[in-house]
Enzyme design. Sequence first.
Site, PDB file in Angstrom:
ATOM      1  N   ARG A 147       0.860  -1.185   0.000  1.00 13.37           N
ATOM      2  CA  ARG A 147       0.000   0.000   0.000  1.00 13.37           C
ATOM      3  C   ARG A 147       0.890   1.228   0.000  1.00 13.37           C
ATOM      4  NH1 ARG A 147      -4.192   2.274   4.618  1.00 13.37           N
ATOM      5  NH2 ARG A 147      -2.332   3.373   5.314  1.00 13.37           N
ATOM      6  N   TYR A 159      -3.292  11.525   5.791  1.00 17.28           N
ATOM      7  CA  TYR A 159      -3.681  10.225   6.335  1.00 17.28           C
ATOM      8  C   TYR A 159      -2.591   9.173   6.063  1.00 17.28           C
ATOM      9  CZ  TYR A 159      -5.347   5.528   6.443  1.00 17.28           C
ATOM     10  OH  TYR A 159      -5.408   4.191   6.695  1.00 17.28           O
ATOM     11  N   ASP A 212      -5.096   3.810  -0.338  1.00 16.87           N
ATOM     12  CA  ASP A 212      -6.282   4.106   0.469  1.00 16.87           C
ATOM     13  C   ASP A 212      -6.611   5.600   0.362  1.00 16.87           C
ATOM     14  OD1 ASP A 212      -8.291   4.241   2.334  1.00 16.87           O
ATOM     15  OD2 ASP A 212      -7.151   3.307   3.975  1.00 16.87           O
ATOM     16  N   HIS A 214      -9.190   6.865   1.755  1.00 20.86           N
ATOM     17  CA  HIS A 214      -9.818   7.145   3.044  1.00 20.86           C
ATOM     18  C   HIS A 214     -11.035   8.054   2.898  1.00 20.86           C
ATOM     19  CE1 HIS A 214      -9.431   6.889   7.497  1.00 20.86           C
ATOM     20  NE2 HIS A 214      -8.754   5.810   7.169  1.00 20.86           N
ATOM     21  N   GLU A 238      -8.789   1.829  -2.468  1.00 24.57           N
ATOM     22  CA  GLU A 238      -9.621   1.582  -1.286  1.00 24.57           C
ATOM     23  C   GLU A 238     -10.366   2.843  -0.849  1.00 24.57           C
ATOM     24  OE1 GLU A 238      -7.328   0.156   2.044  1.00 24.57           O
ATOM     25  OE2 GLU A 238      -8.810   0.955   3.432  1.00 24.57           O
ATOM     26  N   GLU A 264     -14.273  -1.264   5.564  1.00 25.01           N
ATOM     27  CA  GLU A 264     -13.686  -1.397   6.899  1.00 25.01           C
ATOM     28  C   GLU A 264     -14.569  -0.818   8.004  1.00 25.01           C
ATOM     29  OE1 GLU A 264      -9.963   0.689   6.136  1.00 25.01           O
ATOM     30  OE2 GLU A 264     -10.643   2.348   7.378  1.00 25.01           O
ATOM     31  N   ARG A 285     -13.972  -5.301   2.479  1.00 22.06           N
ATOM     32  CA  ARG A 285     -12.937  -5.184   3.518  1.00 22.06           C
ATOM     33  C   ARG A 285     -13.493  -5.230   4.939  1.00 22.06           C
ATOM     34  NH1 ARG A 285      -8.358  -3.639   3.650  1.00 22.06           N
ATOM     35  NH2 ARG A 285      -8.692  -1.752   4.896  1.00 22.06           N
ATOM     36  N   GLU A 341      -4.755  -7.158   4.868  1.00 24.71           N
ATOM     37  CA  GLU A 341      -3.926  -5.994   5.238  1.00 24.71           C
ATOM     38  C   GLU A 341      -3.065  -6.369   6.452  1.00 24.71           C
ATOM     39  OE1 GLU A 341      -6.192  -2.653   6.632  1.00 24.71           O
ATOM     40  OE2 GLU A 341      -4.553  -1.242   6.236  1.00 24.71           O
ATOM     41  N   TRP A 405     -12.813  12.205   7.523  1.00 24.45           N
ATOM     42  CA  TRP A 405     -11.428  11.855   7.863  1.00 24.45           C
ATOM     43  C   TRP A 405     -11.101  10.487   7.299  1.00 24.45           C
ATOM     44  CZ3 TRP A 405      -8.956   7.888  10.589  1.00 24.45           C
ATOM     45  CH2 TRP A 405      -7.541   8.018  10.591  1.00 24.45           C
TER      46      TRP A 405
HETATM   47  O1  KDG Z   1      -9.578   3.310  13.191  1.00 31.57           O
HETATM   48  C1  KDG Z   1      -9.368   3.774  11.897  1.00 31.57           C
HETATM   49  C2  KDG Z   1      -8.286   2.981  11.194  1.00 31.57           C
HETATM   50  O2  KDG Z   1      -8.523   1.618  11.335  1.00 31.57           O
HETATM   51  C3  KDG Z   1      -8.199   3.315   9.715  1.00 31.57           C
HETATM   52  O3  KDG Z   1      -7.891   4.674   9.582  1.00 31.57           O
HETATM   53  C4  KDG Z   1      -7.140   2.481   9.036  1.00 31.57           C
HETATM   54  O4  KDG Z   1      -8.052   2.994   6.876  1.00 31.57           O
HETATM   55  C5  KDG Z   1      -7.372   2.275   7.569  1.00 31.57           C
HETATM   56  C6  KDG Z   1      -6.757   1.103   6.936  1.00 31.57           C
HETATM   57  O5  KDG Z   1      -7.044   0.878   5.759  1.00 31.57           O
HETATM   58  O6  KDG Z   1      -6.005   0.399   7.579  1.00 31.57           O
HETATM   59 MG    MG Z   2      -8.615   2.031   5.016  1.00 30.81          MG
END
Ligand code: KDG
Ligand code: MG
Length: 405
Positions: A147, A159, A212, A214, A238, A264, A285, A341, A405
């Site tokens: 990643r 991030y 990611d 995010h 992602e 996630e 995920r 992951e 976020w």
């Molecule tokens: O608690 C939030 C995290 O688990 C997250 O920010 C991590 O996005 C994440 C990842 O893909 O591992």
């Molecule tokens: Mg993530």
Amino acid sequence: MKIAEIKVFVSCPGRNFVTVKVLTDTGVYGLGDATVNGREMSVVAYLEEHVVPCLIGRNAHDIEDIWQYLYKGAYWRKGPITMAAIAAIDMALWDIKGKAANLPVYQLLGGKSRKGVTLYAHANGENIADTLDKAEGLIEQGFKVIRLQSAVPGLKVTYGVLGDKKDYFELQGNRPLPPEEEWSTQKYFNMIVDLFEQARERFGYTVDFVHDVHSRLTPIESAKLGQMLEKYNLLFLEDASMAENQDNYKLIRQKTSTPLAIGETYNTIWDCKDLIQNQLIDYIRTAATHAGGITALRRIADYASIYNVKTAPHGAPDLSPVCFAAHMHLNIWAPNFGIQEFVGFGNEQLQKLFKHDYRVENGMAYMSDAPGLGIEFDEDAATEYPYKRSYLPVSRLEDGTLWNW
Ligand code: KDG
Ligand code: MG
């Protein structure tokens, strides 16, 4: 085999974890993870006040009935706190069933579909060169999927990037109030193509990359990003956009062939039903801790397999080693497993609390045939690391508007 006692532990070996131990009248016990990052004590209260009293005396073998009892029986279905509480009990009951049968949990799920579990590791850099140097280190260790995250020039914090060079494991812990970060899609777009252009120039097409987002982008911005990255052949992009409205992904899917991963933060199969059924994503995920445990993840995996969607369980540092163990069993079994992951096994304190015997070799994780989940928790050591209130950051656009976020 009756449930005799349920203990809930909150410990902070560098970051907070909620660990559940279900004990039976036979002496066999099981472990579960109930950690919801930044909301830990809500799950503790939910478990202690609303779940534990209802389970004492029940047959620990009735995993499905107990799951349904806690889900349908609450009337208030779904949600991260409810589902993490159910998940922890569910993992512990699978652990117990495995130990009682003297079999690893994956055998109870249907046995092995593969020898080992393919992992993706994180390369997080202060700039593109730094990210790619870290990727090179991981490739040298044998990882075949990395990643890539890199700081966005012009933004104070990005991030996944370790501003203060601390261990990634600690990054999201021990913040007494939520820190604020900022976001600019324009600044991000100015960096992101160069990251993958330079990655392919340096490593060719011999390794796979993921990234990611995010959930920082709107659906049309995600579509654009997917198009811009197509020639770099990512394994997946992602969390390109939020999908509370699952139709968002129709727009992204129509515009790009870059594979998509999400899930996630999902709590139930309902959060991803349309995404899967309409084949709008390639990887789901969901995490055992956040989506209702092994019972629920098995159901999601089976459902996803009908629609050519693979599993790629969340493996961030806020998921405890008990969750990782649950994922290992699911990953070894699931016919449609994609990738796990992996951020390492945490710091020394964490390794003192949780004992397991995985082997990581050439970017793959292997497990033993220990009965149950194959993980141990040191209750006494846990008392040395008391809970510390801690938050994830929040994010704002440059004009101050609150953002994802
Ligand atoms: O608690 C939030 C995290 O688990 C997250 O920010 C991590 O996005 C994440 C990842 O893909 O591992
Ligand atoms: Mg993530």
